[in-house]
Design a protein around this motif. Sequence first.
Motif, PDB file in Angstrom:
ATOM      1  N   PRO A  52       0.793  -1.329  -0.041  1.00  0.00           N
ATOM      2  CA  PRO A  52      -0.111  -0.003   0.152  1.00  0.00           C
ATOM      3  C   PRO A  52       1.168   1.252   0.043  1.00  0.00           C
ATOM      4  O   PRO A  52       1.979   1.434   0.379  1.00  0.00           O
ATOM      5  CB  PRO A  52      -0.858  -0.142   1.416  1.00  0.00           C
ATOM      6  CG  PRO A  52       0.032  -1.000   2.221  1.00  0.00           C
ATOM      7  CD  PRO A  52       0.698  -1.966   1.293  1.00  0.00           C
ATOM      8  N   GLY A  53       0.421   2.317  -0.509  1.00  0.00           N
ATOM      9  CA  GLY A  53       1.144   3.728  -0.622  1.00  0.00           C
ATOM     10  C   GLY A  53       0.053   4.786  -0.800  1.00  0.00           C
ATOM     11  O   GLY A  53      -1.153   4.923  -0.600  1.00  0.00           O
ATOM     12  N   SER A  54       0.829   5.821  -0.967  1.00  0.00           N
ATOM     13  CA  SER A  54      -0.332   7.130  -1.396  1.00  0.00           C
ATOM     14  C   SER A  54      -0.587   7.147  -2.709  1.00  0.00           C
ATOM     15  O   SER A  54      -0.019   6.442  -3.527  1.00  0.00           O
ATOM     16  CB  SER A  54       0.496   8.381  -0.915  1.00  0.00           C
ATOM     17  OG  SER A  54       1.583   8.432  -1.604  1.00  0.00           O
ATOM     18  N   SER A  55      -1.505   7.941  -2.886  1.00  0.00           N
ATOM     19  CA  SER A  55      -2.250   7.966  -4.464  1.00  0.00           C
ATOM     20  C   SER A  55      -1.000   8.641  -5.365  1.00  0.00           C
ATOM     21  O   SER A  55      -0.256   9.661  -5.199  1.00  0.00           O
ATOM     22  CB  SER A  55      -3.367   8.991  -4.216  1.00  0.00           C
ATOM     23  OG  SER A  55      -4.225   8.658  -3.757  1.00  0.00           O
ATOM     24  N   VAL A  58      -1.040  12.791  -5.936  1.00  0.00           N
ATOM     25  CA  VAL A  58      -1.048  13.752  -5.015  1.00  0.00           C
ATOM     26  C   VAL A  58       0.175  14.170  -5.057  1.00  0.00           C
ATOM     27  O   VAL A  58       1.283  13.501  -5.325  1.00  0.00           O
ATOM     28  CB  VAL A  58      -1.413  12.914  -3.511  1.00  0.00           C
ATOM     29  CG1 VAL A  58      -1.036  14.011  -2.661  1.00  0.00           C
ATOM     30  CG2 VAL A  58      -2.556  12.518  -3.562  1.00  0.00           C
ATOM     31  N   THR A  61       4.489  13.998  -2.994  1.00  0.00           N
ATOM     32  CA  THR A  61       4.869  12.537  -2.559  1.00  0.00           C
ATOM     33  C   THR A  61       5.966  12.216  -3.328  1.00  0.00           C
ATOM     34  O   THR A  61       5.973  12.339  -4.446  1.00  0.00           O
ATOM     35  CB  THR A  61       3.522  11.601  -2.764  1.00  0.00           C
ATOM     36  OG1 THR A  61       3.276  11.344  -3.786  1.00  0.00           O
ATOM     37  CG2 THR A  61       2.518  11.951  -1.479  1.00  0.00           C
ATOM     38  N   ASP A  65       6.862   6.434  -2.117  1.00  0.00           N
ATOM     39  CA  ASP A  65       5.755   6.324  -1.190  1.00  0.00           C
ATOM     40  C   ASP A  65       4.533   6.019  -2.074  1.00  0.00           C
ATOM     41  O   ASP A  65       3.538   5.687  -1.409  1.00  0.00           O
ATOM     42  CB  ASP A  65       5.500   7.364  -0.397  1.00  0.00           C
ATOM     43  CG  ASP A  65       6.598   7.959   0.487  1.00  0.00           C
ATOM     44  OD1 ASP A  65       7.135   6.920   1.008  1.00  0.00           O
ATOM     45  OD2 ASP A  65       6.809   9.074   1.142  1.00  0.00           O
ATOM     46  N   MET A  66       4.687   6.200  -3.431  1.00  0.00           N
ATOM     47  CA  MET A  66       3.548   5.841  -4.376  1.00  0.00           C
ATOM     48  C   MET A  66       3.216   4.564  -4.500  1.00  0.00           C
ATOM     49  O   MET A  66       3.953   3.587  -4.647  1.00  0.00           O
ATOM     50  CB  MET A  66       3.880   6.758  -5.567  1.00  0.00           C
ATOM     51  CG  MET A  66       3.825   8.118  -5.647  1.00  0.00           C
ATOM     52  SD  MET A  66       3.948   8.900  -7.440  1.00  0.00           S
ATOM     53  CE  MET A  66       4.329  10.528  -7.168  1.00  0.00           C
ATOM     54  N   VAL A  67       1.998   4.319  -4.860  1.00  0.00           N
ATOM     55  CA  VAL A  67       1.488   2.912  -5.053  1.00  0.00           C
ATOM     56  C   VAL A  67       1.448   2.901  -6.579  1.00  0.00           C
ATOM     57  O   VAL A  67       1.109   3.931  -7.266  1.00  0.00           O
ATOM     58  CB  VAL A  67       0.055   2.555  -4.623  1.00  0.00           C
ATOM     59  CG1 VAL A  67      -1.125   3.577  -5.108  1.00  0.00           C
ATOM     60  CG2 VAL A  67      -0.118   1.232  -4.460  1.00  0.00           C
TER      61      VAL A  67
END
Length: 183
Positions: A52-55, A58, A61, A65-67
Motif C-alpha cells: 500500500p502507499g499514497s495516491s 497527489v 509525495t 511512497d506512491m502505489v
Amino acid sequence: MSASLTLVILMAVMYAAGVYVMLERSLTRVLIGLLLVGNATNLLIFIMSGRPGSSPIVTGTSVEDMVDPIPQVLMLTAIVINFGITALLLALIYRSWWLAQLGDEGDTLTDEHATESAGEADVTFLSSSDDDDAIAQSLDEFERGDGATSDEDSTTPTGTHSKHAAGRSGRSGPSASAEGDAR
C-alpha cells in the motif's frame, strides 16, 4: 505487502465455484459463474498489486511512497468487462426465455399482407398515409386549441370554438374570443 491467506483462499474458492457453476447448461448458472470468476479476478489483481502507499496523483509525495497505478487500472477494466458480459448474458437469458414462451411458433412472425397483390398493397399503403394525414390534422387542431373540451369553451353559431379563433389570431383572452364570435 504479503498476501493475506484469507484473501488467497477466498479467491481460490470463488474461481473453483465459478468454473463449476459455469459448466452447467443453464444460462443463468453461466451468468452466476462468470460473475464469480470476474470477482475472483478482481481479488487476484488486488492481491498481486503490491504494497500500500499514497495516491500517484497527489503532488508532493516521493516516488518511493506512491502505489503502482497499473493494478488499479486493470481492476477498473476488469469491472467494466465483467459488466458488459453480464449485460450480454442477461439479454441472452431474456431472449431465450421469450422464445421458450412462444413454443412452436418460435421466432417467426406472421405476415398479414403476404397474400395481397401489388395493387392491394398500394391501396393499403395509401390508406395508412391517409391515416398519417388525419393524425397530423388532429395534432394541428389540438395545438391551435380546437381539441380542448373544457367548460370555458363556448361555441359560436357556426359550431366552431372561440378558442380556435383566438389560436389563429395569436391572441387570447376576452377580446380574442369576442373577435372570434364576430367572425
